[in-house]
Write a protein that holds these residues in place. Structure first.
Motif, PDB file in Angstrom:
ATOM      1  N   ARG A  29      39.467  37.674  48.159  1.00 39.54           N
ATOM      2  CA  ARG A  29      38.758  38.511  47.190  1.00 39.54           C
ATOM      3  C   ARG A  29      39.572  39.656  46.617  1.00 39.54           C
ATOM      4  O   ARG A  29      39.291  40.125  45.528  1.00 39.54           O
ATOM      5  CB  ARG A  29      37.507  39.085  47.846  1.00 39.54           C
ATOM      6  N   PHE A  30      40.576  40.123  47.392  1.00 39.92           N
ATOM      7  CA  PHE A  30      41.283  41.336  46.971  1.00 39.92           C
ATOM      8  C   PHE A  30      42.794  41.167  47.053  1.00 39.92           C
ATOM      9  O   PHE A  30      43.304  40.505  47.936  1.00 39.92           O
ATOM     10  CB  PHE A  30      40.875  42.524  47.854  1.00 39.92           C
ATOM     11  N   ASP A  31      43.479  41.819  46.108  1.00 38.12           N
ATOM     12  CA  ASP A  31      44.945  41.826  46.106  1.00 38.12           C
ATOM     13  C   ASP A  31      45.499  43.101  46.714  1.00 38.12           C
ATOM     14  O   ASP A  31      46.665  43.154  47.123  1.00 38.12           O
ATOM     15  CB  ASP A  31      45.469  41.709  44.665  1.00 38.12           C
ATOM     16  N   GLU A  58      29.680  46.625  54.032  1.00 41.61           N
ATOM     17  CA  GLU A  58      29.655  45.956  52.723  1.00 41.61           C
ATOM     18  C   GLU A  58      30.777  44.932  52.577  1.00 41.61           C
ATOM     19  O   GLU A  58      30.703  44.059  51.717  1.00 41.61           O
ATOM     20  CB  GLU A  58      29.759  46.996  51.602  1.00 41.61           C
ATOM     21  N   VAL A  59      31.825  45.053  53.376  1.00 42.50           N
ATOM     22  CA  VAL A  59      32.950  44.115  53.239  1.00 42.50           C
ATOM     23  C   VAL A  59      33.230  43.332  54.514  1.00 42.50           C
ATOM     24  O   VAL A  59      34.051  42.430  54.516  1.00 42.50           O
ATOM     25  CB  VAL A  59      34.246  44.834  52.778  1.00 42.50           C
ATOM     26  N   ASP A  60      32.544  43.670  55.604  1.00 39.51           N
ATOM     27  CA  ASP A  60      32.742  42.912  56.840  1.00 39.51           C
ATOM     28  C   ASP A  60      32.263  41.482  56.663  1.00 39.51           C
ATOM     29  O   ASP A  60      31.316  41.215  55.935  1.00 39.51           O
ATOM     30  CB  ASP A  60      31.962  43.563  57.993  1.00 39.51           C
ATOM     31  N   GLY A  61      32.937  40.580  57.349  1.00 38.94           N
ATOM     32  CA  GLY A  61      32.492  39.199  57.341  1.00 38.94           C
ATOM     33  C   GLY A  61      32.953  38.408  56.136  1.00 38.94           C
ATOM     34  O   GLY A  61      32.666  37.235  56.023  1.00 38.94           O
ATOM     35  N   GLY A  64      46.075  42.905  36.299  1.00 45.50           N
ATOM     36  CA  GLY A  64      45.491  41.693  36.855  1.00 45.50           C
ATOM     37  C   GLY A  64      45.055  41.762  38.305  1.00 45.50           C
ATOM     38  O   GLY A  64      44.512  40.790  38.825  1.00 45.50           O
ATOM     39  N   LEU A  65      45.284  42.879  38.983  1.00 44.96           N
ATOM     40  CA  LEU A  65      44.954  42.950  40.408  1.00 44.96           C
ATOM     41  C   LEU A  65      43.456  43.118  40.662  1.00 44.96           C
ATOM     42  O   LEU A  65      42.744  43.722  39.876  1.00 44.96           O
ATOM     43  CB  LEU A  65      45.689  44.125  41.069  1.00 44.96           C
ATOM     44  N   ARG A  66      43.024  42.586  41.804  1.00 47.97           N
ATOM     45  CA  ARG A  66      41.650  42.798  42.280  1.00 47.97           C
ATOM     46  C   ARG A  66      41.742  43.810  43.413  1.00 47.97           C
ATOM     47  O   ARG A  66      42.385  43.549  44.426  1.00 47.97           O
ATOM     48  CB  ARG A  66      41.062  41.488  42.801  1.00 47.97           C
ATOM     49  N   ILE A  67      41.094  44.944  43.229  1.00 46.96           N
ATOM     50  CA  ILE A  67      41.281  46.064  44.143  1.00 46.96           C
ATOM     51  C   ILE A  67      39.973  46.453  44.821  1.00 46.96           C
ATOM     52  O   ILE A  67      38.933  46.575  44.171  1.00 46.96           O
ATOM     53  CB  ILE A  67      41.873  47.268  43.383  1.00 46.96           C
ATOM     54  N   LEU A  68      40.072  46.636  46.130  1.00 49.32           N
ATOM     55  CA  LEU A  68      38.956  47.141  46.921  1.00 49.32           C
ATOM     56  C   LEU A  68      39.132  48.646  47.086  1.00 49.32           C
ATOM     57  O   LEU A  68      40.209  49.103  47.467  1.00 49.32           O
ATOM     58  CB  LEU A  68      38.947  46.480  48.302  1.00 49.32           C
ATOM     59  N   ASP A  78      39.776  43.687  38.429  1.00 52.62           N
ATOM     60  CA  ASP A  78      38.483  43.846  39.075  1.00 52.62           C
ATOM     61  C   ASP A  78      38.594  44.935  40.130  1.00 52.62           C
ATOM     62  O   ASP A  78      39.578  45.008  40.847  1.00 52.62           O
ATOM     63  CB  ASP A  78      38.062  42.524  39.726  1.00 52.62           C
ATOM     64  N   VAL A  79      37.582  45.772  40.199  1.00 51.66           N
ATOM     65  CA  VAL A  79      37.556  46.840  41.203  1.00 51.66           C
ATOM     66  C   VAL A  79      36.209  46.783  41.909  1.00 51.66           C
ATOM     67  O   VAL A  79      35.164  46.797  41.273  1.00 51.66           O
ATOM     68  CB  VAL A  79      37.741  48.233  40.561  1.00 51.66           C
ATOM     69  N   THR A  80      36.244  46.675  43.228  1.00 57.35           N
ATOM     70  CA  THR A  80      35.033  46.643  44.035  1.00 57.35           C
ATOM     71  C   THR A  80      34.970  47.910  44.866  1.00 57.35           C
ATOM     72  O   THR A  80      35.926  48.219  45.582  1.00 57.35           O
ATOM     73  CB  THR A  80      35.046  45.426  44.985  1.00 57.35           C
TER      74      THR A  80
END
Length: 125
Positions: free
Chosen positions: A52-54, A43-46, A7-11, A34-36
């Motif tokens: 969004r991420f765990d 791409e992830v600044d701001g 279930g984790l959202r991973i960057l 979810d994996v980003t």
């Protein structure tokens, strides 16, 4: 027993495309929701990271750009993360992030997943 990353959202902050794809697949295989993949910090600044991420897997260098400032931001937002890198200056990392695990490349998938799970409090040391 649920998957370690269930279930984790991973960057995944990784500039080497094939490695990023491997890490994404590993995370999905272990239950990540979810994996980003981000190949540069822009791409992830701001973005509000914690919304969004765990968890995150952070390469120490994106090209010739250090990610240590970004890692400090992850820590300040309370997002657990691990460093995954072929870069070997361990002392600098251990001084700045004594509680963050460094998984050195080339790493085994099991080591990486276990490190992320531990950072999230889901696996025993």
């Amino acid at each position: 027993m649920p998957a370690l990353l269930d279930g984790l959202r991973i960057l995944v902050l990784e500039d080497e495309f094939l490695i990023a794809m491997d890490v994404e697949q590993l995370c999905r295989d272990h239950g990540a929701a979810d994996v980003t993949i981000a190949r540069e910090l822009g791409e992830v600044d701001g973005h509000a990271l914690s919304a969004r991420f765990d968890a995150a897997v952070v390469d120490l260098m994106l090209g010739d750009v250090s990610t240590l400032d970004f890692a400090a931001r992850l820590r300040s937002e309370g997002i657990p993360f691990v460093f995954a890198s072929g870069y070997s200056d361990r002392e600098e990392i251990q001084d700045a992030f004594p509680d963050v695990r460094l998984v050195t490349k080339p790493y085994s998938g099991d080591d990486l997943i276990e490190a992320v799970a531990m950072a999230c409090g889901r696996a025993k040391a």
